[in-house]
Design an enzyme around this catalytic site. Structure first.
Site, short mmCIF file in Angstrom:
data_model
loop_
_atom_site.label_atom_id
_atom_site.label_comp_id
_atom_site.label_asym_id
_atom_site.label_seq_id
_atom_site.Cartn_x
_atom_site.Cartn_y
_atom_site.Cartn_z
N SER A 215 18.99 69.36 4.34
CA SER A 215 17.58 69.34 4.25
C SER A 215 17.26 69.97 2.96
O SER A 215 18.15 70.80 2.15
CB SER A 215 17.12 70.42 5.39
OG SER A 215 15.81 70.69 5.11
N TYR B 235 17.12 78.24 10.31
CA TYR B 235 17.16 77.05 10.01
C TYR B 235 17.59 76.79 8.59
O TYR B 235 18.66 76.04 8.23
CB TYR B 235 15.93 76.16 10.24
CG TYR B 235 15.84 74.64 9.85
CD1 TYR B 235 16.37 73.92 10.72
CD2 TYR B 235 15.42 74.42 8.64
CE1 TYR B 235 16.35 72.56 10.44
CE2 TYR B 235 15.41 73.08 8.54
CZ TYR B 235 15.94 72.08 9.47
OH TYR B 235 15.67 70.65 9.05
#
Length: 687
Positions: free
Chosen positions: A564, A577
């Site tokens: 990501s 995250y």
């Protein structure tokens, strides 16, 4: 005027009856094997040039399958021109030239290319002809005293025709047999199959089934009970779970051996037919004799590789012996080629086995794709059935090795291979995609299959994985496995399922994940552990199991992490995250450094703002991120797009495109790379 075979004009009645008959015959594997045999019908149609009647024969074209035959799979030829070829036939030594002549007999546009068996159908005087490859008929055809057995089984209703390679001369032979034996309904072709005929389509089908069922009954009533001999101690089937576990342990090495010349996809079967054959004392002798009719050894090669150890031999011993046998197999195959090749023979196509038999475990079969591998295994089961029938009433005696070579390295077969389209970029590659049941994973699975790969769709949601596997085309293209990536046991089971489904694993995409979006003070240790357990730990476990398989295969491989932008960009309320994505990003670098020596490339993709179709965003992450940025949830994708340099929304398909770019063959010397797929986020530029 339009061709009477074209759908727009309506099918000719003879064609309709032919298709119906073909479908019924092809639907039952007792009648013929996949893509085996051909059927035909003759009838009058209108010549679009003269307006008069012209006699035609419609015959199944090259490469089709009876069970799924359609009108466009038929070749339509003028009978007057086809039969006139008898006057220019140059003799058996040059009969291959006649196949090109069939093109000058074609009627109308479209249709399939005429097959080598076209002469048989056109020259035989009956209006309807079936040529089939039933196990029962081939058992008689491959028995040492097949001619006598055929007479005993059928009397004068079915005539024996000695072995002759398929072609124009065989068509002349069968036509002569029918004329000389008016009471006959068909013939058994030595070393090959059966042919039947009839005045109507119904009569032809009835005669075909009479030959097949009568032969079945004859073998059952006349044959001895244990044609393969007694069970050999130590070669009995292993218990079910133990058998599958051993098959999965062997599969990567066996696939590596079968792929020494070119990569192959595998298929495994442990059917009762195979296990019983391998448990019996006579299986080494029979397997060494090779398969029987032309269709069989074109698919299975001249003979299989057979492991000669008991079922419970230690794994290391079994693997070592397989490698020794493979080296011997290659030497023997090369010698076989050199014994029979002539100056104009096609080059040797490869010396690896298509069939590997392991007593107590089962059969591994290989091909350029899953369907080819599966069908090769089905053909070897046909061969076992033929051996059983022949040994039950006589002894199994397939055609001479020199004749097998003439079929395997037939120039006509070589021409058929040259006509095939080039393979897709990911052909023969086997992929496993975690989180493949939705969103980015689903898009990746679709792209990989579209580029030729076989895909194992792995997802915690078994129903979602099954749905995607069905979308991808079913078992010959995809398999579904339920897996929680936090479980070592479930990951091991997923890879076992993958190697049993397709032979191995070459490409793994670490995509499974969740997103917990909370400020630091609201992030619990449970949140942290869950986020890291699924993505950091899960990716590690999946990559470790993938590396085990890939290293054993020795074929290299690709591991791709869907990381990501958040792995390099620090944003608010995102500690769990963002940290786990950074962990994944560094796993890419660490594994690239470690696995490069095995030809395994490890790369990553950094998407951002993939809202539409995303399971993560639909599960609550979208609402939380929308609240952080102060926009309505339904506008979140647009918001992400507007903050990018390109002002474009990122979709799951864009991430899938990047996976293909990394694995499709153009970036063969790239590893340790992270590719941003974020439409341009300057703060996440890699430095």
């Amino acid at each position: 005027m339009t061709d009477p075979s074209e759908k727009g004009a309506g099918l000719h009645p003879a064609v309709e009856a032919l298709l119906d008959r073909s479908h019924r015959l092809g639907a039952d594997p007792r009648n013929t094997n996949y893509a085996g045999g051909n059927t035909s019908a003759k009838g009058a149609a209108t010549d679009p040039v003269t307006g008069g009647d012209v006699e035609l024969v419609w015959v199944k074209g090259s490469g089709g399958d009876l069970g799924t035959l359609r009108a466009e799979g038929l070749a339509a030829l003028r009978l007057d021109r086809l039969r006139a070829l008898r006057d220019v036939y140059p003799g058996v030594e040059r009969e291959d030239e006649m196949v090109a002549a069939f093109d000058y007999c074609l009627h109308g546009r479209g249709g399939a290319a005429p097959s080598i068996d076209t002469a048989m159908h056109g020259l035989v005087g009956a209006p309807h002809v079936d040529h089939l490859h039933p196990d029962s008929g081939i058992a008689l055809a491959c028995a040492a005293d097949g001619e006598e057995l055929t007479r005993e089984c059928f009397g004068d209703r079915v005539v024996w025709v000695p072995w002759r390679r398929p072609g124009f001369q065989l068509g002349l032979d069968i036509a002569a047999v029918r004329e000389a034996h008016p009471a006959a309904v068909g013939c058994v072709l030595g070393g090959h199959g059966v042919t039947a005929w009839g005045e109507t389509s119904e009569e032809c089908e009835r005669n075909s089934l009479y030959i097949i069922r009568t032969a079945e009954a004859f073998l059952a009533e006349r044959g001895r009970s244990e044609p393969f001999g007694p069970v050999r101690a130590g070669f009995e089937p292993l218990p079910g779970d133990v058998r599958l576990s051993r098959a999965a342990e062997l599969a990567p090495t066996i696939r590596a051996l079968a792929s020494a010349d070119r990569p192959q996809v595998g298929h495994f079967t442990d059917s009762e037919v195979v296990l019983d054959f391998l448990a019996r004392a006579e299986h080494p002798r029979l397997a060494a004799l090779g398969t029987s009719c032309p269709d069989h050894f074109l698919r299975t090669k001249v003979r299989p590789l057979v492991l000669d150890l008991p079922a419970d031999a230690p794994l290391d011993e079994a693997l070592a012996r397989l490698r020794e046998l493979h080296a011997e197999y290659r030497e023997e195959y090369r010698a076989y080629y050199e014994r029979h090749a002539t100056a104009d023979s096609p080059a040797m196509r490869g010396a690896d086995p298509a069939i590997v038999l392991v007593p107590g475990v089962g059969m591994f079969s290989f091909g350029k794709d899953k369907q080819t591998a599966r069908v090769a295994g089905e053909f070897y089961v046909n061969a076992i059935n033929v051996m059983r029938g022949a040994e039950a009433v006589s002894s199994y005696a397939p055609i001479e090795e020199s004749e097998k070579f003439r079929i395997e390295y037939w120039e006509l077969e070589e021409a058929k291979l040259r006509r095939m389209p080039p393979p897709k970029p990911l052909a023969t590659r086997i992929a496993l995609v975690t989180g493949g049941g939705s969103g980015i994973g689903r898009a990746i699975a679709h792209r990989l299959v579209a580029e030729g790969a076989c895909v194992v769709v792995a997802d915690r949601d078994a129903a979602a994985a099954e749905t995607v596997a069905k979308e991808l085309g079913g078992a010959d293209r995809a398999a579904a496995v339920a897996v929680d990536v936090t479980s070592e046991e479930q990951i091991a089971a997923a890879f076992q399922a993958a190697v049993l489904a397709f032979g191995g694993v070459d490409l793994v995409v670490n995509n499974a994940g969740i997103s917990i979006s909370k400020p630091l003070l609201e992030t619990t240790t449970e949140d942290w552990d869950r986020q890291h357990g699924i993505m950091a730990r899960g990716s590690f476990l999946v990559s470790r199991e993938a590396a085990r398989v890939m290293i054993e295969q020795g074929l290299g491989g690709d591991i791709v992490y869907i990381s990501s932008k958040n792995g390099v960009f620090a944003g608010p309320n995102n500690i769990a995250y963002g940290a786990t994505k950074a962990d994944q990003a560094h796993q890419v670098r660490l594994l690239a450094a470690e696995l490069g020596q095995h030809g395994i490339r490890v790369n990553g993709i950094n998407p951002d703002g993939v809202v539409r179709g995303s399971g993560i965003f639909a599960a609550g992450w979208g609402a939380k991120r929308a609240a952080v940025y102060g926009v309505p949830e339904e506008k979140l994708g647009e918001y992400y797009a507007q903050r990018t340099l390109l002002k474009r929304e990122v979709l799951p398909e864009h991430v899938a495109n990047a996976v293909f770019a990394l694995t499709g063959g153009e970036l063969t010397h790239t590893t340790g790379l992270h590719i941003p797929v974020d439409a341009g986020v300057a703060a996440a530029f890699l430095r």
